[in-house]
Write a protein that holds these residues in place. Structure first.
Motif, short mmCIF file in Angstrom:
data_model
loop_
_atom_site.label_atom_id
_atom_site.label_comp_id
_atom_site.label_asym_id
_atom_site.label_seq_id
_atom_site.Cartn_x
_atom_site.Cartn_y
_atom_site.Cartn_z
N ALA A 1 -18.91 -25.16 -17.28
CA ALA A 1 -18.24 -23.87 -17.47
C ALA A 1 -18.65 -22.85 -16.43
CB ALA A 1 -18.55 -23.33 -18.87
N LEU A 2 -19.79 -23.09 -15.78
CA LEU A 2 -20.35 -22.10 -14.87
C LEU A 2 -20.29 -22.51 -13.40
CD1 LEU A 2 -23.50 -21.35 -17.05
CD2 LEU A 2 -21.48 -19.88 -16.81
N ASN A 3 -19.83 -23.73 -13.14
CA ASN A 3 -19.79 -24.21 -11.76
C ASN A 3 -18.65 -25.21 -11.60
OD1 ASN A 3 -20.50 -25.98 -9.37
ND2 ASN A 3 -22.19 -24.53 -9.25
N ASP A 4 -17.77 -24.99 -10.63
CA ASP A 4 -16.58 -25.83 -10.49
C ASP A 4 -16.84 -27.14 -9.74
OD1 ASP A 4 -16.89 -24.91 -7.92
OD2 ASP A 4 -15.02 -23.75 -7.88
N THR A 5 -18.10 -27.47 -9.45
CA THR A 5 -18.39 -28.76 -8.80
C THR A 5 -18.32 -29.92 -9.79
OG1 THR A 5 -20.78 -28.53 -9.11
CG2 THR A 5 -19.85 -27.67 -7.06
N ILE A 6 -18.41 -29.62 -11.09
CA ILE A 6 -18.22 -30.64 -12.12
C ILE A 6 -17.19 -30.14 -13.11
CG2 ILE A 6 -20.52 -31.64 -11.90
CD1 ILE A 6 -21.42 -30.02 -14.31
N SER A 7 -16.50 -31.07 -13.76
CA SER A 7 -15.39 -30.71 -14.65
C SER A 7 -15.73 -31.00 -16.10
CB SER A 7 -14.13 -31.51 -14.26
OG SER A 7 -13.77 -31.26 -12.92
N SER A 8 -15.25 -30.13 -16.97
CA SER A 8 -15.45 -30.30 -18.41
C SER A 8 -14.78 -31.58 -18.90
CB SER A 8 -14.87 -29.10 -19.15
OG SER A 8 -14.84 -29.33 -20.55
N PHE A 9 -15.33 -32.13 -19.98
CA PHE A 9 -14.72 -33.29 -20.63
C PHE A 9 -13.76 -32.85 -21.73
CE2 PHE A 9 -18.78 -35.58 -19.30
CZ PHE A 9 -18.16 -36.16 -18.19
N HIS A 10 -13.41 -31.57 -21.74
CA HIS A 10 -12.44 -31.04 -22.68
C HIS A 10 -11.16 -31.87 -22.62
CE1 HIS A 10 -10.10 -27.91 -24.84
NE2 HIS A 10 -9.13 -28.22 -23.99
N GLY A 11 -10.73 -32.42 -23.76
CA GLY A 11 -9.50 -33.21 -23.81
C GLY A 11 -9.63 -34.61 -23.27
#
Length: 441
Positions: free
Chosen positions: A75-85
């Motif tokens: 949520a705080l860094n766009d180098t990794i992506s959430s597993f949301h969904g």
């Protein structure tokens, strides 16, 4: 038990980081590069050992704790992506806190330990661990940053805890326990403890990636037969003869990968128990070794540990579904009955059915995911078992280690070969599903 040496080293490390951070900056970017993931997982492994959780339950504690840290960082860094969904039934909100004031390292640390505390028995150990760090934070960092980072981490953790409560874990205790019957080919409780089957309803929990626990059920085991010329008899005889002719290295391999969380032994009329790391915990330790060797930052370290823990969790679900679906007799029971009544396995036979081999499934799953993430030629020294009096073993790759873990079950006298070879295939399928859905874009 958590060693004093571990505590001393961890807090010495923390003190160095704190002093260095204070000298450079006391604003919101302080601690943003503090990579606590390895230390947090090591701490959690020690708590799991202290609480004597079974291997499947340990995998659940590990995955939800790592998922909380990961989602805080994503949520705080766009180098990794959430597993949301991307995980089954998984949705998460980032919270209402102002992101610019949230410290990623502190927030993810709080998220990890808040979830861990909810899932373990030794809540006081986690609380003391958190309290000691909170004192350091309060003494050295802006209170506004601390408060908003805590709030953010706890908001993510609370969502992960809610997600865990819907996975069927608590409902499983009300389901029917494993029942014995007179079928000679079915699993029976084994010596020395003759414990009832561990987690017979584990397959009812919600998977994270699998469509169901039965998605990758392997081909059936060899048909039970007690006649001397039968294939099943030959497989049991192979276990018997292999163990009776082990060399020193094979004995070392069997003991290195034993990973039995609670081994019992007798002294006179007294029964004692020796707690050790679980198979999943061993692979989390290997993941820690690998991320340190690669020098990964907190974001990539968390990504690796979370993906490995997801593969471990679903691999246990897949394996346990197969175990209780097939309910196959263990080598010690068969060999004592039909080959040699005085024979005993080198390793203590775990209290659940034989097919497939748990270590073969979960080791292959973890090693395949690690290979995809970090490469197939990473030489490493596995120091995981030194805390339990065993030597360091070295490996040329993750799959080199997983293959050794798989064959160790033959050396230990607790599995027939089909459980090993088909377990490896089962673990590979689980891993490749994780890779295709969460790693490949």
């Amino acid at each position: 038990m958590i060693s004093n040496n571990f505590k001393f080293i961890f807090f010495l490390f923390l003190a160095v980081v704190v002093v260095g951070a204070c000298q450079s900056n006391k604003k919101s970017d302080v601690y943003s590069d503090w990579n606590h993931i390895d230390d947090s997982n090591e701490f959690l492994s020690n708590v799991i050992i202290e609480d004597i959780f079974t291997p499947p339950v340990a995998s659940r504690i590990i995955v939800y704790s790592n998922l909380a840290a990961y989602e805080s960082l994503a949520a705080l860094n766009d180098t990794i992506s959430s597993f949301h969904g991307k995980l089954n039934d998984f949705q998460i909100k980032n919270g209402d806190e102002e992101f610019s004031n949230v410290n990623p390292s502190i927030a993810s640390f709080i998220a990890f330990h808040t979830v861990a505390k909810e899932l373990v028995f030794s809540k006081d150990l986690v609380s003391k661990h958190l309290d000691s760090l909170k004192e350091n934070f309060s003494a050295n960092f802006d209170q506004e940053v601390i408060e908003v980072s805590y709030a953010f981490g706890e908001s993510i953790a609370n969502q992960i805890v809610d997600y865990s409560k819907s996975d069927g874990y608590h409902e499983r205790t009300g389901l029917t326990r494993y029942s014995y019957d007179n079928d000679p080919g079915k699993w029976k409780a084994t010596p020395p403890d003759y414990m009832e089957g561990i987690e017979p309803n584990w397959h009812t929990l919600r998977p994270l990636i699998l469509d169901s626990a039965s998605q990758f059920r392997p081909e059936p085991p060899t048909k039970f037969d007690s006649t001397e010329n039968s294939q099943f008899y030959k497989e049991a005889l192979h276990v018997y003869e292999t163990q009776n002719n082990l060399n020193d290295e094979q004995v070392e391999i069997a003991k290195f990968w034993d990973c039995n969380p609670n081994i019992s032994y007798r002294k006179g009329h007294m029964m004692f128990y020796n707690q050790k790391i679980s198979p999943g915990g061993h692979w989390i330790s290997i993941s820690n070794i690998a991320t340190q060797k690669k020098g990964l930052d907190i974001y990539e370290s968390s990504r690796v540990l979370t993906l490995v823990s997801i593969s471990l969790y679903d691999a246990f679900l897949s394996c346990w579904e197969t175990k209780y679906e097939t309910s196959l007799i263990r080598p010690i029971t068969y060999i004592n009955r039909y080959i040699d009544p005085n024979w005993n396995s080198l390793l203590q036979t775990p209290a659940f059915p034989e097919y497939t081999s748990g270590h073969s499934v979960i080791s292959t799953a973890a090693a395949t995911v690690l290979t995809n993430l970090l490469g197939d030629d990473i030489y490493f020294e596995d120091t995981t078992e030194t805390a339990f009096g065993l030597p360091v073993r070295t490996f040329e790759s993750f799959l080199d280690a997983s293959n050794e873990a798989a064959i160790s079950r033959l050396y230990g006298g607790i599995h027939y070969m089909p459980a090993i070879t088909n377990g490896v295939k089962q673990g590979d399928k689980v891993a490749n599903l994780v890779i295709s859905r969460l790693i490949k874009k």
